[in-house]
Design an enzyme around this catalytic site. Structure first.
Site, PDB file in Angstrom:
ATOM      1  CG  ASN A  12      -6.179  -6.198  -9.323  1.00 45.51           C
ATOM      2  OD1 ASN A  12      -5.797  -6.755 -10.440  1.00 45.51           O
ATOM      3  ND2 ASN A  12      -6.729  -6.907  -8.263  1.00 45.51           N
ATOM      4  CE  LYS A  14     -10.118  -7.453  -8.896  1.00 45.33           C
ATOM      5  NZ  LYS A  14     -11.446  -7.424  -7.966  1.00 45.33           N
ATOM      6  CG  HIS A  99      -6.430  -9.532  -4.882  1.00 43.55           C
ATOM      7  ND1 HIS A  99      -7.775 -10.165  -5.011  1.00 43.55           N
ATOM      8  CD2 HIS A  99      -6.763  -8.237  -5.350  1.00 43.55           C
ATOM      9  CE1 HIS A  99      -8.862  -9.220  -5.268  1.00 43.55           C
ATOM     10  NE2 HIS A  99      -8.180  -8.144  -5.400  1.00 43.55           N
ATOM     11  CD  GLU A 101     -10.574 -11.255  -7.065  1.00 46.46           C
ATOM     12  OE1 GLU A 101      -9.864 -10.924  -8.120  1.00 46.46           O
ATOM     13  OE2 GLU A 101     -11.389 -10.103  -6.801  1.00 46.46           O
ATOM     14  CD  GLU A 169      -8.101  -4.950  -2.742  1.00 48.84           C
ATOM     15  OE1 GLU A 169      -8.361  -4.045  -3.429  1.00 48.84           O
ATOM     16  OE2 GLU A 169      -7.750  -6.224  -2.706  1.00 48.84           O
ATOM     17  N   GLY A 175     -15.809  -5.549  -5.672  1.00 46.67           N
ATOM     18  CA  GLY A 175     -16.695  -5.771  -6.945  1.00 46.67           C
ATOM     19  C   GLY A 175     -18.086  -5.440  -6.604  1.00 46.67           C
ATOM     20  CB  SER A 217     -16.562  -0.937  -4.034  1.00 48.15           C
ATOM     21  OG  SER A 217     -17.125  -2.277  -4.471  1.00 48.15           O
ATOM     22  N   GLY A 238     -10.325  -2.083  -8.900  1.00 47.65           N
ATOM     23  CA  GLY A 238     -10.548  -2.980  -9.664  1.00 47.65           C
ATOM     24  C   GLY A 238     -11.417  -2.530 -11.001  1.00 47.65           C
TER      25      GLY A 238
HETATM   26  P1  PGA Z   1     -12.898  -3.533  -6.960  1.00 52.18           P
HETATM   27  O1  PGA Z   1     -11.798  -4.505  -6.666  1.00 52.18           O
HETATM   28  O2  PGA Z   1     -12.373  -1.920  -7.158  1.00 52.18           O
HETATM   29  O3  PGA Z   1     -13.603  -4.216  -8.060  1.00 52.18           O
HETATM   30  O4  PGA Z   1     -14.052  -3.758  -5.632  1.00 52.18           O
HETATM   31  C1  PGA Z   1     -10.596  -4.285  -5.879  1.00 52.18           C
HETATM   32  C2  PGA Z   1      -9.602  -5.396  -5.986  1.00 52.18           C
HETATM   33  O5  PGA Z   1     -10.204  -6.310  -5.796  1.00 52.18           O
HETATM   34  O6  PGA Z   1      -8.484  -5.095  -6.015  1.00 52.18           O
END
Ligand code: PGA
Length: 260
Positions: A12, A14, A99, A101, A169, A175, A217, A238
């Site tokens: 992803n 983003k 997601h 976000e 998630e 993140g 993460s 991510g």
């Molecule tokens: P991350 O993001 O691997 O940076 O934690 C995963 C995601 O938000 O899909």
């Protein structure tokens, strides 16, 4: 007991990277560095605007493409939106939906369910994200996840669940770094719960068909454990997908089932 599948590793990106040139470079590097890896399905989900260029740059079948959202109608007066049918036309096979976000910007599970229907109708696979904001001692988070799953896949028939991917998630783990991710054995309990919820909505066979990913993460340092101990079918990645070396390491760890 479900047999382990070839891990599905979804990047992803983003709203990264900043330019088309940088996106093409990242894609080239991922393509080159993963060329010898067998036993993983790799999906890259760049921003919409890079999809046509990247899909045009690639003629192979090792890497598939996805988008990060789609509207629930196939065409119409929806300024600023992109439909699943349009994404299918560009060569996408997957669409991330819901997601956290996007949920934080007001997207509801009800909307996600409509979008999932459109994604399936366009012949693509929805990657439907669910996950709690935080973990409380009393287990209210379990009810929150249950509600998100139930509402987000409402209306999807048992047969179609074979094309549905649930990405668990936990928002608090997104993140950060491998240390902040959910430990493998705790992930396993969540995967069992997710399949139980789908079993209650349909039946066991339908629940076994749904693929489950973990995101939050995932890094080379925990990818193997997340797959083997967590019992997931793959990872939604991510920040660790934005450098080709790191992403390649992560895929290798997932395929081996041991961390780097
Ligand atoms: P991350 O993001 O691997 O940076 O934690 C995963 C995601 O938000 O899909």
């Amino acid at each position: 007991m479900r047999t382990a599948q070839t891990p599905l590793i979804v990047a992803n990106w983003k709203m990264h990277p900043k330019t088309l040139d940088a996106a093409a470079d990242l894609f080239d590097a991922v393509k080159e560095q993963t060329v010898r890896i067998r036993g993983a399905h790799i999906v890259l989900c760049p921003p919409f605007v890079y999809l046509p260029e990247l899909t045009a740059m690639y003629r192979g079948s090792r890497i598939a493409f996805g988008a990060q959202d789609a509207h629930w109608e196939s065409t119409g007066s929806f300024t600023g939106e992109v439909s699943a049918a349009q994404l299918a036309d560009l060569g996408a096979d997957y669409v991330i939906l819901g997601h956290s976000e996007r949920r934080a910007m007001g997207e509801t599970s009800e909307t996600i369910a409509r979008k999932a229907g459109a994604v399936l109708a366009a012949g693509l696979s929805p990657i439907i994200c669910v996950g709690e904001d935080e973990r409380d001692q009393d287990g209210a988070y379990l009810a929150a996840v249950r509600q998100e799953v139930t509402e987000s896949i409402a209306g999807i028939g048992p047969k179609q669940l074979g094309r549905v991917i649930l990405a668990y998630e936990p928002r608090w783990a997104i993140g950060k770094g491998a240390d902040a991710a959910l430990p493998g054995d705790e992930l396993y309990a969540m995967v069992v719960l997710l399949r139980k919820i789908v079993t209650e909505m349909h039946d066991r066979a339908a629940a076994q068909r749904v693929r489950v990913l973990y995101g939050g993460s995932a890094e080379p340092a925990n990818a193997g454990t997340l797959i083997t101990r967590g019992g997931v079918d793959g990872l939604l990645v991510g920040h660790a997908s934005l450098r080709a070396e790191t992403f390649t390491e992560l895929i290798r760890a997932a395929v081996r089932g041991t961390d780097t």
